[in-house]
Scaffold this motif. Structure first.
Motif, short mmCIF file in Angstrom:
data_model
loop_
_atom_site.label_atom_id
_atom_site.label_comp_id
_atom_site.label_asym_id
_atom_site.label_seq_id
_atom_site.Cartn_x
_atom_site.Cartn_y
_atom_site.Cartn_z
N LEU A 1 -14.63 11.75 11.57
CA LEU A 1 -13.41 11.40 10.84
C LEU A 1 -12.36 10.85 11.79
CD1 LEU A 1 -11.62 11.43 8.30
CD2 LEU A 1 -11.07 13.82 8.83
N ALA A 2 -12.21 11.50 12.96
CA ALA A 2 -11.24 11.03 13.95
C ALA A 2 -11.59 9.63 14.43
CB ALA A 2 -11.19 12.00 15.13
N ALA A 3 -12.89 9.38 14.67
CA ALA A 3 -13.32 8.05 15.10
C ALA A 3 -13.06 7.01 14.03
CB ALA A 3 -14.81 8.08 15.47
N LEU A 4 -13.36 7.37 12.78
CA LEU A 4 -13.14 6.42 11.68
C LEU A 4 -11.66 6.10 11.53
CD1 LEU A 4 -14.54 4.87 9.38
CD2 LEU A 4 -14.15 6.87 7.93
N LEU A 5 -10.81 7.12 11.61
CA LEU A 5 -9.38 6.89 11.47
C LEU A 5 -8.81 6.09 12.64
CD1 LEU A 5 -8.28 10.44 10.24
CD2 LEU A 5 -8.22 8.33 8.89
N SER A 6 -9.17 6.47 13.86
CA SER A 6 -8.58 5.83 15.03
C SER A 6 -9.15 4.43 15.27
CB SER A 6 -8.75 6.71 16.27
OG SER A 6 -10.11 7.00 16.51
N PHE A 7 -10.47 4.34 15.36
CA PHE A 7 -11.06 3.03 15.61
C PHE A 7 -10.92 2.11 14.39
CE2 PHE A 7 -13.40 5.40 18.93
CZ PHE A 7 -13.10 4.58 20.01
N GLY A 8 -10.97 2.70 13.18
CA GLY A 8 -10.74 1.88 11.99
C GLY A 8 -9.34 1.29 11.97
N SER A 9 -8.35 2.11 12.32
CA SER A 9 -6.98 1.60 12.41
C SER A 9 -6.85 0.57 13.51
CB SER A 9 -6.01 2.76 12.68
OG SER A 9 -6.04 3.71 11.63
N GLY A 10 -7.53 0.81 14.63
CA GLY A 10 -7.50 -0.15 15.72
C GLY A 10 -8.11 -1.48 15.33
N LEU A 11 -9.21 -1.42 14.59
CA LEU A 11 -9.86 -2.65 14.13
C LEU A 11 -8.96 -3.39 13.14
CD1 LEU A 11 -12.40 -4.44 13.92
CD2 LEU A 11 -13.23 -2.88 12.16
N LEU A 12 -8.38 -2.67 12.20
CA LEU A 12 -7.53 -3.29 11.19
C LEU A 12 -6.31 -3.94 11.81
CD1 LEU A 12 -6.94 -3.81 8.20
CD2 LEU A 12 -5.80 -1.58 8.12
N ILE A 13 -5.67 -3.26 12.77
CA ILE A 13 -4.46 -3.82 13.38
C ILE A 13 -4.79 -5.04 14.23
CG2 ILE A 13 -4.39 -2.52 15.56
CD1 ILE A 13 -1.44 -3.01 13.16
N GLN A 14 -5.99 -5.09 14.82
CA GLN A 14 -6.39 -6.29 15.56
C GLN A 14 -6.55 -7.47 14.62
OE1 GLN A 14 -9.46 -5.93 18.76
NE2 GLN A 14 -9.42 -3.77 18.25
N VAL A 15 -7.17 -7.24 13.47
CA VAL A 15 -7.36 -8.32 12.50
C VAL A 15 -6.01 -8.81 11.98
CG1 VAL A 15 -8.32 -8.90 10.24
CG2 VAL A 15 -9.65 -7.52 11.85
N ILE A 16 -5.13 -7.87 11.66
CA ILE A 16 -3.80 -8.25 11.14
C ILE A 16 -3.02 -9.02 12.21
CG2 ILE A 16 -1.57 -7.35 10.39
CD1 ILE A 16 -3.09 -5.04 9.07
N SER A 17 -3.02 -8.51 13.42
CA SER A 17 -2.30 -9.17 14.51
C SER A 17 -2.82 -10.57 14.75
CB SER A 17 -2.42 -8.33 15.79
OG SER A 17 -1.82 -8.98 16.88
N VAL B 1 -2.13 6.41 14.35
CA VAL B 1 -1.16 5.82 15.27
C VAL B 1 -1.80 5.55 16.63
CG1 VAL B 1 0.98 6.26 16.55
CG2 VAL B 1 0.85 6.79 14.11
N LEU B 2 -2.57 6.51 17.13
CA LEU B 2 -3.26 6.31 18.40
C LEU B 2 -4.28 5.18 18.29
CD1 LEU B 2 -3.78 10.05 19.37
CD2 LEU B 2 -2.39 8.39 20.64
N GLY B 3 -4.93 5.05 17.13
CA GLY B 3 -5.87 3.95 16.94
C GLY B 3 -5.20 2.60 16.94
N CYS B 4 -4.04 2.49 16.32
CA CYS B 4 -3.29 1.23 16.35
C CYS B 4 -2.86 0.89 17.77
CB CYS B 4 -2.07 1.32 15.44
SG CYS B 4 -2.46 1.31 13.68
N ALA B 5 -2.47 1.90 18.54
CA ALA B 5 -2.12 1.67 19.94
C ALA B 5 -3.32 1.13 20.71
CB ALA B 5 -1.62 2.97 20.57
N TYR B 6 -4.48 1.73 20.47
CA TYR B 6 -5.72 1.25 21.09
C TYR B 6 -5.98 -0.22 20.75
CZ TYR B 6 -10.70 0.14 20.89
OH TYR B 6 -11.91 -0.50 20.98
N GLY B 7 -5.92 -0.55 19.46
CA GLY B 7 -6.26 -1.89 19.03
C GLY B 7 -5.35 -2.95 19.62
#
Length: 398
Positions: free
Chosen positions: A249-265, A307-313
């Protein structure tokens, strides 16, 4: 077959190799708890097994980048993917205290070669956005690996679940290698190198300038998501969520957020200021981790991971863009390697936090990291102004 079609197929195979590398590296996150409980390994040992992967990465990231500059990317990527499969095959049969350390080290060697050379190769085949797409597919692998492994651990009886989790990632790695070998004959291996040589260097592109811009971003790449996937998942009070599924769940939330924010950016063309946002989000995420301390309720755990996932992305994307825009062609590979070395040092954070826990408690180290992230944001802001002025000055020169 047209050259364009053959290059497109090679590009897709490179992205899939990076997807497999991310899976091979990070599926282990969902196995930390079962290894600790079923194999009776200590918390320090399983966190060290997660971190020793970074020790394997360091030489292969640097060596892979340097080899790409000299001999081309294809052989380096395939060698790395094969090593990652070998490492997980070793873990399939040997996952006691010594086995997990040895296997993870081999996986690190392989993933380091694949990551550095694959990112360069993707950028060579598609100079406009190839490196960014490479980061997106690598992120996707990091995200899906723990989800699949966590599901296997939860659904399959204990006797078979660990071998099945390792066998699945090995199978996927072998399929991506086979596909790359199949489509690799459709285009000349020299084509990516020719594309790299076609790039025109300008005075503001130097290795030092590229690293000065990229390294403040690299610090917050894997330190943020390992905080979410390893540290916060171990401290989470997940309630109705089964404990075996929390790392996934943590991986899905963090890396998923990171992936989404990269696409949006990428779609909205946020520009270099997105790096400042990445560092600020890293500070906010570390602050949420400090707020939770030794026990995070689910309503705090979920936003902290996101939030940490978005920072990663954003940190990963902007660091790769810095290298792409500011590194000269002749040292592009080594620049990518150095960037990833700095980024992957974040995999050592769980071990450091485990050792600091009895000395500094659960909150103080995260408060320090939050302040350091704010400093990185200030540094990044100053660099944007300097680099923009430098680029504009060179563009105006006849």
């Amino acid at each position: 077959m047209s050259t364009r079609v053959s290059h497109q197929r090679v590009f897709v195979s490179v992205l899939l190799l990076l997807l497999g590398a991310g899976w091979a590296a990070n599926h282990f996150a969902s196995l930390l708890g079962p290894l600790r409980d079923w194999q009776e390994l200590s918390g320090v040992t399983v966190n060290a097994a997660f971190g020793i992967y970074a020790l394997g990465l360091l030489p292969s990231l640097l060596g892979g980048g340097a080899l790409v500059d000299r001999v081309g990317a294809r052989g380096v990527v395939l060698t790395g993917a094969t090593l990652a499969a070998v490492g997980n095959t070793s873990l399939l049969f040997w996952h006691d205290e010594i086995g997990v350390l040895v296997g993870r080290f081999i996986v690190g060697l392989g993933v380091g070669l694949t990551t550095s050379a694959g990112t360069v190769w993707a950028g060579q085949i598609r100079p406009n956005g190839g490196a960014v797409l490479a980061g997106i597919f690598l992120t996707s692998g990091f995200a899906v690996g723990p989800v699949f492994s966590g599901a296997i651990i939860y659904l399959i009886p204990e006797r078979f679940s660990l071998p099945a989790a390792f066998a699945l990632t090995v199978t996927f790695s072998l399929l991506t290698i086979a596909l790359a070998l199949l489509v690799g004959n459709a285009t000349s291996p020299a084509a990516p190198r020719q594309a790299a040589r076609a790039r025109v260097d300008v005075p503001y592109r130097t290795l030092g300038r590229a690293l000065a811009a990229a390294l403040p971003m690299a610090v917050w790449v894997f330190s943020t998501v390992t905080t979410a996937v390893v540290i916060l998942s171990a401290r989470a009070q997940a309630g109705a969520v089964p404990a075996l599924l929390v790392p996934g769940l943590a991986a899905l939330l963090s890396f998923g957020s990171g992936l989404l924010i990269q696409v949006i950016s990428r779609r909205l063309a946020w520009g270099p200021g997105a790096g400042v946002a990445g560092a600020l989000l890293a500070g906010a995420g570390m602050g949420l981790a400090a707020l939770g301390g030794a026990s995070l309720p689910l309503p705090l755990f979920v936003p902290a991971c996101m939030v940490l996932g978005c920072a990663y992305g954003l940190s990963l994307q902007q660091g790769l863009l810095d290298v792409s825009y500011l590194a000269p062609a002749r040292s592009h590979g080594i620049a990518v390697g150095i960037f990833y070395v700095a980024a992957y040092l974040g995999f050592g954070l769980p071990v450091i936090m485990e050792l600091l826990l009895p000395l500094a408690g659960a909150r103080s180290p995260f408060l320090v990291l939050s302040l350091l992230a704010l400093v990185s944001a200030l540094i990044r802001s100053a660099q944007i102004v300097r680099t923009d002025l430098l680029v504009r000055t060179n563009i105006r020169k006849p």
